[in-house]
Scaffold this motif. Sequence first.
Motif, PDB file in Angstrom:
ATOM      1  N   GLY A 175      14.736  -0.939   6.849  1.00 49.30           N
ATOM      2  CA  GLY A 175      14.990  -1.199   5.439  1.00 49.30           C
ATOM      3  C   GLY A 175      13.916  -2.077   4.817  1.00 49.30           C
ATOM      4  N   TRP A 176      14.105  -2.411   3.546  1.00 54.37           N
ATOM      5  CA  TRP A 176      13.147  -3.222   2.814  1.00 54.37           C
ATOM      6  C   TRP A 176      13.885  -4.059   1.790  1.00 54.37           C
ATOM      7  CZ3 TRP A 176      14.221   1.848   2.019  1.00 54.37           C
ATOM      8  CH2 TRP A 176      14.522   2.240   0.725  1.00 54.37           C
ATOM      9  N   THR A 177      13.200  -5.078   1.295  1.00 55.48           N
ATOM     10  CA  THR A 177      13.779  -5.928   0.257  1.00 55.48           C
ATOM     11  C   THR A 177      12.985  -5.746  -1.026  1.00 55.48           C
ATOM     12  OG1 THR A 177      12.416  -7.800   0.949  1.00 55.48           O
ATOM     13  CG2 THR A 177      14.616  -7.643   1.896  1.00 55.48           C
ATOM     14  N   VAL A 178      13.625  -6.033  -2.141  1.00 55.18           N
ATOM     15  CA  VAL A 178      12.984  -5.911  -3.444  1.00 55.18           C
ATOM     16  C   VAL A 178      12.912  -7.280  -4.080  1.00 55.18           C
ATOM     17  CG1 VAL A 178      13.091  -4.827  -5.720  1.00 55.18           C
ATOM     18  CG2 VAL A 178      13.879  -3.564  -3.708  1.00 55.18           C
TER      19      VAL A 178
ATOM     20  N   TYR B  33       7.810  -0.230   9.521  1.00 55.76           N
ATOM     21  CA  TYR B  33       8.288  -1.527   9.047  1.00 55.76           C
ATOM     22  C   TYR B  33       7.884  -1.675   7.583  1.00 55.76           C
ATOM     23  CZ  TYR B  33       9.862  -6.328   9.361  1.00 55.76           C
ATOM     24  OH  TYR B  33      10.565  -7.494   9.189  1.00 55.76           O
ATOM     25  N   PRO B  34       8.690  -1.161   6.656  1.00 55.28           N
ATOM     26  CA  PRO B  34       8.295  -1.113   5.239  1.00 55.28           C
ATOM     27  C   PRO B  34       8.188  -2.499   4.592  1.00 55.28           C
ATOM     28  CG  PRO B  34      10.202   0.304   5.684  1.00 55.28           C
ATOM     29  CD  PRO B  34       9.990  -0.555   6.889  1.00 55.28           C
ATOM     30  N   ILE B  35       6.976  -2.887   4.264  1.00 56.08           N
ATOM     31  CA  ILE B  35       6.709  -4.099   3.480  1.00 56.08           C
ATOM     32  C   ILE B  35       5.813  -3.656   2.333  1.00 56.08           C
ATOM     33  CG2 ILE B  35       5.697  -6.405   3.476  1.00 56.08           C
ATOM     34  CD1 ILE B  35       6.161  -6.459   6.520  1.00 56.08           C
ATOM     35  N   LEU B  36       6.323  -3.713   1.112  1.00 50.56           N
ATOM     36  CA  LEU B  36       5.648  -3.099  -0.024  1.00 50.56           C
ATOM     37  C   LEU B  36       4.201  -3.551  -0.188  1.00 50.56           C
ATOM     38  CD1 LEU B  36       5.824  -1.193  -2.413  1.00 50.56           C
ATOM     39  CD2 LEU B  36       6.669  -3.095  -3.787  1.00 50.56           C
ATOM     40  N   TRP B  37       3.958  -4.878  -0.208  1.00 51.74           N
ATOM     41  CA  TRP B  37       2.599  -5.352  -0.483  1.00 51.74           C
ATOM     42  C   TRP B  37       1.633  -4.960   0.627  1.00 51.74           C
ATOM     43  CZ3 TRP B  37       0.016  -8.533   2.840  1.00 51.74           C
ATOM     44  CH2 TRP B  37       0.780  -9.223   3.782  1.00 51.74           C
ATOM     45  N   LEU B  38       2.095  -4.985   1.875  1.00 53.54           N
ATOM     46  CA  LEU B  38       1.242  -4.606   3.003  1.00 53.54           C
ATOM     47  C   LEU B  38       0.957  -3.104   2.989  1.00 53.54           C
ATOM     48  CD1 LEU B  38      -0.192  -5.350   5.647  1.00 53.54           C
ATOM     49  CD2 LEU B  38       1.986  -4.964   6.827  1.00 53.54           C
TER      50      LEU B  38
ATOM     51  N   GLY C 292      -2.690   1.175   2.199  1.00 51.83           N
ATOM     52  CA  GLY C 292      -2.865   2.471   1.543  1.00 51.83           C
ATOM     53  C   GLY C 292      -4.180   2.558   0.796  1.00 51.83           C
ATOM     54  N   VAL C 293      -4.533   1.491   0.096  1.00 55.78           N
ATOM     55  CA  VAL C 293      -5.807   1.468  -0.638  1.00 55.78           C
ATOM     56  C   VAL C 293      -6.984   1.521   0.344  1.00 55.78           C
ATOM     57  CG1 VAL C 293      -7.300   0.022  -2.085  1.00 55.78           C
ATOM     58  CG2 VAL C 293      -4.893   0.322  -2.680  1.00 55.78           C
ATOM     59  N   LEU C 294      -6.884   0.775   1.447  1.00 53.30           N
ATOM     60  CA  LEU C 294      -7.949   0.794   2.460  1.00 53.30           C
ATOM     61  C   LEU C 294      -8.088   2.188   3.082  1.00 53.30           C
ATOM     62  CD1 LEU C 294      -7.319  -2.629   4.245  1.00 53.30           C
ATOM     63  CD2 LEU C 294      -9.165  -2.058   2.655  1.00 53.30           C
ATOM     64  N   ALA C 295      -6.964   2.821   3.417  1.00 51.66           N
ATOM     65  CA  ALA C 295      -7.002   4.155   4.017  1.00 51.66           C
ATOM     66  C   ALA C 295      -7.551   5.189   3.042  1.00 51.66           C
ATOM     67  CB  ALA C 295      -5.605   4.557   4.480  1.00 51.66           C
ATOM     68  N   LEU C 296      -7.158   5.078   1.784  1.00 53.49           N
ATOM     69  CA  LEU C 296      -7.663   5.998   0.766  1.00 53.49           C
ATOM     70  C   LEU C 296      -9.169   5.833   0.587  1.00 53.49           C
ATOM     71  CD1 LEU C 296      -6.930   8.169  -1.298  1.00 53.49           C
ATOM     72  CD2 LEU C 296      -6.509   6.336  -2.951  1.00 53.49           C
ATOM     73  N   SER C 297      -9.630   4.591   0.581  1.00 48.42           N
ATOM     74  CA  SER C 297     -11.071   4.323   0.454  1.00 48.42           C
ATOM     75  C   SER C 297     -11.837   4.916   1.627  1.00 48.42           C
ATOM     76  CB  SER C 297     -11.336   2.817   0.377  1.00 48.42           C
ATOM     77  OG  SER C 297     -10.671   2.253  -0.710  1.00 48.42           O
ATOM     78  N   TRP C 298     -11.291   4.773   2.831  1.00 41.71           N
ATOM     79  CA  TRP C 298     -11.952   5.319   4.018  1.00 41.71           C
ATOM     80  C   TRP C 298     -11.979   6.851   3.970  1.00 41.71           C
ATOM     81  CZ3 TRP C 298     -15.247   3.427   7.239  1.00 41.71           C
ATOM     82  CH2 TRP C 298     -15.529   4.070   8.444  1.00 41.71           C
ATOM     83  N   SER C 299     -10.903   7.459   3.472  1.00 40.74           N
ATOM     84  CA  SER C 299     -10.865   8.923   3.345  1.00 40.74           C
ATOM     85  C   SER C 299     -11.898   9.425   2.343  1.00 40.74           C
ATOM     86  CB  SER C 299      -9.465   9.396   2.928  1.00 40.74           C
ATOM     87  OG  SER C 299      -8.558   9.249   3.997  1.00 40.74           O
ATOM     88  N   VAL C 300     -12.032   8.720   1.236  1.00 37.73           N
ATOM     89  CA  VAL C 300     -13.040   9.105   0.236  1.00 37.73           C
ATOM     90  C   VAL C 300     -14.441   8.985   0.836  1.00 37.73           C
ATOM     91  CG1 VAL C 300     -14.088   8.427  -1.970  1.00 37.73           C
ATOM     92  CG2 VAL C 300     -11.595   8.588  -1.763  1.00 37.73           C
ATOM     93  N   TYR C 301     -14.683   7.908   1.565  1.00 40.64           N
ATOM     94  CA  TYR C 301     -15.976   7.736   2.237  1.00 40.64           C
ATOM     95  C   TYR C 301     -16.237   8.893   3.206  1.00 40.64           C
ATOM     96  CZ  TYR C 301     -19.270   6.076   5.753  1.00 40.64           C
ATOM     97  OH  TYR C 301     -20.311   5.991   6.643  1.00 40.64           O
ATOM     98  N   LEU C 302     -15.226   9.262   3.997  1.00 36.14           N
ATOM     99  CA  LEU C 302     -15.385  10.364   4.945  1.00 36.14           C
ATOM    100  C   LEU C 302     -15.695  11.673   4.236  1.00 36.14           C
ATOM    101  CD1 LEU C 302     -12.494   9.688   7.504  1.00 36.14           C
ATOM    102  CD2 LEU C 302     -14.945   9.289   7.817  1.00 36.14           C
ATOM    103  N   LEU C 303     -15.067  11.894   3.092  1.00 31.72           N
ATOM    104  CA  LEU C 303     -15.324  13.123   2.339  1.00 31.72           C
ATOM    105  C   LEU C 303     -16.762  13.175   1.853  1.00 31.72           C
ATOM    106  CD1 LEU C 303     -14.079  15.713   1.100  1.00 31.72           C
ATOM    107  CD2 LEU C 303     -13.648  14.359  -0.955  1.00 31.72           C
ATOM    108  N   TYR C 304     -17.237  12.077   1.253  1.00 27.81           N
ATOM    109  CA  TYR C 304     -18.616  12.049   0.754  1.00 27.81           C
ATOM    110  C   TYR C 304     -19.626  12.163   1.897  1.00 27.81           C
ATOM    111  CZ  TYR C 304     -17.529  11.097  -4.111  1.00 27.81           C
ATOM    112  OH  TYR C 304     -17.106  11.218  -5.411  1.00 27.81           O
ATOM    113  N   LEU C 305     -19.281  11.633   3.044  1.00 26.70           N
ATOM    114  CA  LEU C 305     -20.167  11.727   4.209  1.00 26.70           C
ATOM    115  C   LEU C 305     -20.132  13.127   4.823  1.00 26.70           C
ATOM    116  CD1 LEU C 305     -21.991  10.137   6.222  1.00 26.70           C
ATOM    117  CD2 LEU C 305     -19.896   9.702   7.537  1.00 26.70           C
TER     118      LEU C 305
END
Length: 200
Positions: free
Chosen positions: A53-56, A128-133, A138-151
């Motif tokens: 679960g998670w808290t809000v 282990y759902p923690i929203l901020w983490l 997610g932003v780091l993974a998305l950035s790495w995916s974009v880098y992989l695509l351009y490469l």
Amino acid sequence: MLQYSVGILTSPSTAWRRLAELSEHSRAILLLYPAIWAALPAFAWFYGTTQIGWTVGLNDDVVRLTEESAVVISFLFYAAMVGAVVAIGYFIHWMADTYGAESTLTKGIMIASITATPLFLMGLVGFYPILWLDMLLGVLALSWSVYLLYLGIPIVMQIPQERGFLFASAVIAIALVVLITLMVVSVLAWDWGAAPAFTN
């Protein structure tokens, strides 16, 4: 398949070169790649949302989904991930002629699948759902995916870097359209009975 997953994260240029040299038969085997990897985030989020679960906000009440609701949502999540990879792969193949590259549908899906590896791995935070983490990773993974695509586009498609940059930029635009489409489908799915149900 595991060797490509590790390689794309540790030595992406080498991994892309190896992928570019694969035969069409070997690429066809890699079509299983998104089907296998997408199961990890779907299961992780099923477990995390039903068991942990998670808290809000500052509220200490833990929110959880019912297992019946989470099964439906996890299945749709899995289908959306695989469908998005296939759709983006199709458009990579479809746009290849415009940028002077030779492609097949299999090659397009392979590029989309391998590029999504960081996103599949990031999905494991669902245990282990923690929203901020989750947002930060997610932003780091998305950035790495974009880098992989351009490469990877210029290497696999065997086109100059400048054309590869334009090609990859067009793929990013397509990916944004796919994302918006998934958001619309998600809203419609809630209306059609796939809305989350919470435990008391």
